[in-house]
Scaffold this motif. Structure first.
Motif, mmCIF file in Angstrom:
data_model
loop_
_atom_site.group_PDB
_atom_site.id
_atom_site.type_symbol
_atom_site.label_atom_id
_atom_site.label_comp_id
_atom_site.label_asym_id
_atom_site.label_seq_id
_atom_site.Cartn_x
_atom_site.Cartn_y
_atom_site.Cartn_z
ATOM 1 N N ARG A 41 0.835 -1.208 0.000
ATOM 2 C CA ARG A 41 0.000 0.000 0.000
ATOM 3 C C ARG A 41 0.871 1.260 0.000
ATOM 4 N NH1 ARG A 41 -2.794 -3.416 3.699
ATOM 5 N NH2 ARG A 41 -4.634 -4.261 2.661
ATOM 6 N N HIS A 65 -5.664 -0.747 5.188
ATOM 7 C CA HIS A 65 -6.476 -0.327 4.035
ATOM 8 C C HIS A 65 -6.722 1.172 3.946
ATOM 9 C CE1 HIS A 65 -7.722 -3.660 1.597
ATOM 10 N NE2 HIS A 65 -7.798 -4.410 2.679
ATOM 11 N N TYR A 66 -7.095 1.811 5.018
ATOM 12 C CA TYR A 66 -7.532 3.205 4.934
ATOM 13 C C TYR A 66 -6.448 4.199 5.332
ATOM 14 C CZ TYR A 66 -11.939 0.973 4.153
ATOM 15 O OH TYR A 66 -12.934 0.190 3.619
ATOM 16 N N PHE A 67 -5.192 3.797 5.218
ATOM 17 C CA PHE A 67 -4.105 4.742 5.486
ATOM 18 C C PHE A 67 -4.161 5.913 4.512
ATOM 19 C CE2 PHE A 67 0.318 5.983 4.354
ATOM 20 C CZ PHE A 67 0.557 6.756 5.478
ATOM 21 N N THR A 69 -6.386 7.822 1.551
ATOM 22 C CA THR A 69 -7.653 7.955 0.826
ATOM 23 C C THR A 69 -7.441 8.980 -0.279
ATOM 24 O OG1 THR A 69 -8.452 9.571 2.448
ATOM 25 C CG2 THR A 69 -9.122 7.289 2.765
ATOM 26 N N LYS A 78 -5.250 11.971 1.345
ATOM 27 C CA LYS A 78 -5.254 12.155 2.801
ATOM 28 C C LYS A 78 -4.646 10.914 3.437
ATOM 29 C CE LYS A 78 -9.177 15.240 3.337
ATOM 30 N NZ LYS A 78 -10.395 15.509 4.123
ATOM 31 N N HIS A 80 -3.867 8.861 6.987
ATOM 32 C CA HIS A 80 -4.332 8.657 8.361
ATOM 33 C C HIS A 80 -3.301 7.774 9.062
ATOM 34 C CE1 HIS A 80 -8.521 10.137 7.658
ATOM 35 N NE2 HIS A 80 -8.115 9.943 6.414
ATOM 36 N N TYR A 83 -3.179 4.198 10.819
ATOM 37 C CA TYR A 83 -3.161 3.002 9.990
ATOM 38 C C TYR A 83 -1.779 2.730 9.404
ATOM 39 C CZ TYR A 83 -8.199 3.673 10.281
ATOM 40 O OH TYR A 83 -9.476 3.844 10.733
ATOM 41 N N ARG A 100 -2.430 13.539 10.701
ATOM 42 C CA ARG A 100 -3.064 13.533 9.379
ATOM 43 C C ARG A 100 -2.197 14.394 8.468
ATOM 44 N NH1 ARG A 100 -5.858 10.448 11.755
ATOM 45 N NH2 ARG A 100 -8.085 10.505 12.085
ATOM 46 N N ASP A 122 -12.185 9.087 12.932
ATOM 47 C CA ASP A 122 -12.890 9.645 11.754
ATOM 48 C C ASP A 122 -12.391 9.056 10.470
ATOM 49 O OD1 ASP A 122 -10.410 10.871 11.648
ATOM 50 O OD2 ASP A 122 -11.190 12.863 11.336
#
Length: 122
Positions: A41, A65-67, A69, A78, A80, A83, A100, A122
């Motif tokens: 990723r 997965h959501y590191f 976006t 973005k 995060h 993650y 962030r 969030d």
């Protein structure tokens, strides 16, 4: 006479399909498995963003997965940091707030436009 030849062949094909069935199911069950933390990723990020992560975390960075976006047709990324895992246990969270970062694409390159701490839910 035609059907007498067909029945043994059909039975043989059916038998072969039934014998191979557990192997087929075993292969199929592994397809959906993906490691929740992996370095691929990070590798898929644009070079400027990947370089920044490497400076912060080293070469052993792993992301969930959501590191990252992607918004606005991938013009905005973005990150995060709750993650993201590093080998040296670098922490990017303080209490309930995590780092962030936002990168924007201009002229074909991404640049950091915002770095802040936000809630980790969030």
């Amino acid at each position: 006479m035609r059907y007498t030849r067909f029945l043994p062949i059909a039975a043989g094909v059916l038998l072969l399909l039934l014998v191979d069935q557990p192997t087929t199911f075993a292969r199929g069950s592994q397809v959906g498995h993906e490691d929740p933390w992996n370095s691929e990723r990070i590798d898929r990020l644009p070079p400027e963003v990947r370089s920044a992560i490497t400076r912060m975390c080293g070469n052993a960075a792993q992301a969930a997965h959501y590191f990252a976006t992607f918004l606005d047709n991938s013009q905005l990324i973005k990150l995060h940091f709750e993650y993201l895992h590093c080998d040296d246990q670098t922490r990017f969270c303080r209490g309930t707030s995590c780092l962030r970062q936002e990168y924007i694409s201009t002229g074909g390159h991404y640049r950091l436009i915002r770095s802040y701490y936000g809630r980790d839910d969030d």
